[in-house]
Design an enzyme around this catalytic site. Structure first.
Site, PDB file in Angstrom:
ATOM      1  CE1 TYR A 231      -1.960  51.309 -77.409  1.00  0.00           C
ATOM      2  CE2 TYR A 231      -4.169  51.944 -76.716  1.00  0.00           C
ATOM      3  CZ  TYR A 231      -2.899  51.494 -76.413  1.00  0.00           C
ATOM      4  OH  TYR A 231      -2.571  51.218 -75.104  1.00  0.00           O
TER       5      TYR A 231
ATOM      6  CE  LYS B 119      -2.412  47.977 -76.606  1.00  0.00           C
ATOM      7  NZ  LYS B 119      -1.275  47.196 -76.095  1.00  0.00           N
TER       8      LYS B 119
END
Length: 285
Positions: A170, A174
């Site tokens: 993640y 991002k």
């Protein structure tokens, strides 16, 4: 009457808050993989006076993204994009996080950038999480920014043996979102349009509730308790930023990421959230 067209991906609380703030008087095409979510949010907004067309789409598929763009073009020129689609570390395995949050966003920004109208603007939602991982090398950052989307998942940094867990995936996704916005804003600029990114901290949404009740729940609760703001944020506060970025008031802003996390990242580096200052905080989260 011909309206400006706004594409919105992700039928969630943040996407809806942003669309409600800036979508009045526009034709909104709302895309989500879950038909029930998409129809529910569209009904809420339509009942409040907006003009929303639900559209089932999968952001991890270029074909599906292009179909949504084609749908939007049925109503006129596409002038705005709000990308709030994504999955969290507690919701999906590593492969899905990379395909949805990383690859899907890269393709979306690329494809919308091919058709965005002059004077248009887009906002994508990343996360504070991309700011709290070890620094990448300049070459790794450049790879995340510029590698053709269809080759992104082949990068060495994104191979399974180099990713610790879903949180690390993640964070990488991002970080890639933010770098991709910098890269794609140049192409959007050639069409007279702008593109920016908002990196929220802990925002109270159903996705966040999943995280609060997941394996890292105590960590996140501690984070918002000890950040300078002393609380989690709200989707409407993210809409405040989007209103600037999508309006003429933000005409000189493009290629930027706005970190809106109540000071959690600052506290992580320089305050009480620094790893190692208290029991259980040593892990780089």
């Amino acid at each position: 009457m011909c309206k400006d067209v706004m594409l919105v991906t992700g039928a969630g609380q943040i996407s809806m808050a942003l669309a409600r703030r800036v979508g009045f008087g526009k034709k909104i095409v709302l895309g989500d993989k879950n038909p029930k979510n998409c129809e529910a949010i569209a009904k809420i907004m339509n009942d409040a006076g907006y003009d929303v067309e639900p559209f089932v789409m999968d952001i991890s598929s270029r074909e599906s993204i292009c179909a949504m763009i084609k749908k939007g073009q049925e109503f006129g020129e596409i002038k705005y994009l709000i990308n709030g689609a994504g999955v969290s570390p507690s919701q999906a395995p590593i492969e899905a996080i990379l395909k949805v949050d990383l690859y899907g966003t890269a393709v979306l920004l690329e494809e919308v950038g091919k058709v965005i109208a002059k004077g248009g603007a887009g906002v994508t939602i990343s996360s504070q999480s991309g700011w709290r991982m070890p620094q990448l090398t300049p070459e790794q950052d450049r790879q995340l920014a510029t590698t053709p989307a269809e080759e992104l998942l082949k990068l060495e940094i994104l191979q399974p043996e180099n990713i610790r867990d879903t949180l690390h995936a993640y964070q990488l996704a991002k970080r890639c979102n933010e770098k991709r916005v910098m890269y794609e804003c140049i192409r959007w600029g050639e069409r007279g349009a702008r593109l920016n990114d908002i990196a929220p901290g802990i925002i109270v949404t159903p996705l966040a509730v999943d995280e609060f009740n997941g394996p890292r729940g105590d960590f996140y609760k501690n984070m918002f308790a000890k950040c300078p703001a002393g609380r989690p944020g709200t989707a409407d506060e993210m809409a405040n930023i989007a209103e600037l970025l999508l309006s003429d008031a933000g005409a000189f802003i493009t290629g930027s990421t706005f970190l809106a996390d109540g000071g959690a990242t600052a506290s992580y580096y320089y305050g009480p959230l620094q790893p190692g200052l208290e029991t259980g905080m040593a892990e780089n989260k």
